[in-house]
Write a protein that holds these residues in place. Structure first.
Motif, short mmCIF file in Angstrom:
data_model
loop_
_atom_site.label_atom_id
_atom_site.label_comp_id
_atom_site.label_asym_id
_atom_site.label_seq_id
_atom_site.Cartn_x
_atom_site.Cartn_y
_atom_site.Cartn_z
N SER A 28 -44.91 15.10 -25.30
CA SER A 28 -43.85 14.50 -24.48
C SER A 28 -44.37 13.49 -23.47
CB SER A 28 -43.09 15.60 -23.74
OG SER A 28 -42.52 16.52 -24.64
N ALA A 29 -45.66 13.22 -23.48
CA ALA A 29 -46.27 12.33 -22.49
C ALA A 29 -45.67 10.92 -22.52
CB ALA A 29 -47.78 12.27 -22.68
N TYR A 30 -45.22 10.47 -23.68
CA TYR A 30 -44.63 9.13 -23.79
C TYR A 30 -43.39 8.97 -22.89
CZ TYR A 30 -40.73 10.87 -26.52
OH TYR A 30 -39.60 11.54 -26.91
N LEU A 31 -42.74 10.09 -22.55
CA LEU A 31 -41.54 10.03 -21.72
C LEU A 31 -41.83 9.43 -20.34
CD1 LEU A 31 -39.97 13.50 -22.55
CD2 LEU A 31 -39.13 11.25 -23.28
N TYR A 32 -43.01 9.70 -19.82
CA TYR A 32 -43.36 9.19 -18.49
C TYR A 32 -43.47 7.67 -18.49
CZ TYR A 32 -44.38 14.04 -17.28
OH TYR A 32 -44.28 15.38 -17.05
N LEU A 33 -44.04 7.10 -19.54
CA LEU A 33 -44.15 5.65 -19.65
C LEU A 33 -42.75 5.03 -19.74
CD1 LEU A 33 -45.95 3.16 -19.92
CD2 LEU A 33 -45.95 3.54 -22.39
N GLU A 34 -41.91 5.60 -20.57
CA GLU A 34 -40.54 5.09 -20.70
C GLU A 34 -39.76 5.22 -19.39
OE1 GLU A 34 -39.22 3.40 -23.31
OE2 GLU A 34 -41.29 3.47 -24.02
N LEU A 35 -39.96 6.33 -18.72
CA LEU A 35 -39.30 6.55 -17.44
C LEU A 35 -39.75 5.53 -16.40
CD1 LEU A 35 -37.43 8.25 -15.66
CD2 LEU A 35 -39.34 9.80 -15.26
N ALA A 36 -41.04 5.27 -16.33
CA ALA A 36 -41.57 4.28 -15.38
C ALA A 36 -41.02 2.89 -15.68
CB ALA A 36 -43.09 4.27 -15.43
N LYS A 37 -40.93 2.56 -16.94
CA LYS A 37 -40.41 1.25 -17.36
C LYS A 37 -38.97 1.08 -16.87
CE LYS A 37 -39.62 -0.93 -21.83
NZ LYS A 37 -39.92 -0.74 -23.25
N GLU A 38 -38.14 2.08 -17.10
CA GLU A 38 -36.75 1.99 -16.66
C GLU A 38 -36.64 2.08 -15.14
OE1 GLU A 38 -34.00 1.17 -18.40
OE2 GLU A 38 -35.40 0.85 -20.04
N ALA A 39 -37.50 2.88 -14.51
CA ALA A 39 -37.48 3.01 -13.05
C ALA A 39 -37.74 1.67 -12.39
CB ALA A 39 -38.51 4.04 -12.59
N LYS A 40 -38.67 0.91 -12.92
CA LYS A 40 -38.97 -0.41 -12.35
C LYS A 40 -37.72 -1.28 -12.33
CE LYS A 40 -41.84 -4.49 -12.88
NZ LYS A 40 -42.57 -4.55 -11.64
#
Length: 91
Positions: A33-45
């Motif tokens: 599930s580690a990929y979720l953090y990258l996707e979350l950061a991308k949308e958070a920006k």
């Protein structure tokens, strides 16, 4: 305040730019599930207002990888430890 249920990454795509003060997330701690953090950061920006916060819980065994992923999109982060009295995250 609004609550929705569904795939978090897909739901975030519908949030208007620069409209959120705080994102608090507790994704699954499993390595797959580690990929979720990258996707979350991308949308958070995209969706966070200037100088607002993304707070995520991360299992310590891949904290370094998650920090690297988040720093690709967000400029600054802190780490802190929460100690649970009993039990641990499912691995």
């Amino acid at each position: 305040m609004r609550f929705e249920c569904g795939d978090a990454i897909e739901l975030l795509k519908s949030v208007p730019d620069k409209s959120i003060d705080l994102i608090l997330s507790d994704p699954p701690y499993k390595q797959e599930s580690a990929y979720l953090y990258l996707e979350l950061a991308k949308e958070a920006k995209r969706i966070l207002k200037p100088h607002k916060m993304l707070v995520v819980y991360v299992g310590n065994y891949f904290l370094f990888d998650v920090a690297n992923d988040i720093s690709k999109y967000l400029d600054y982060f802190w780490t802190f430890v929460l100690k649970h009295k009993e039990g641990s995250a499912a691995m």
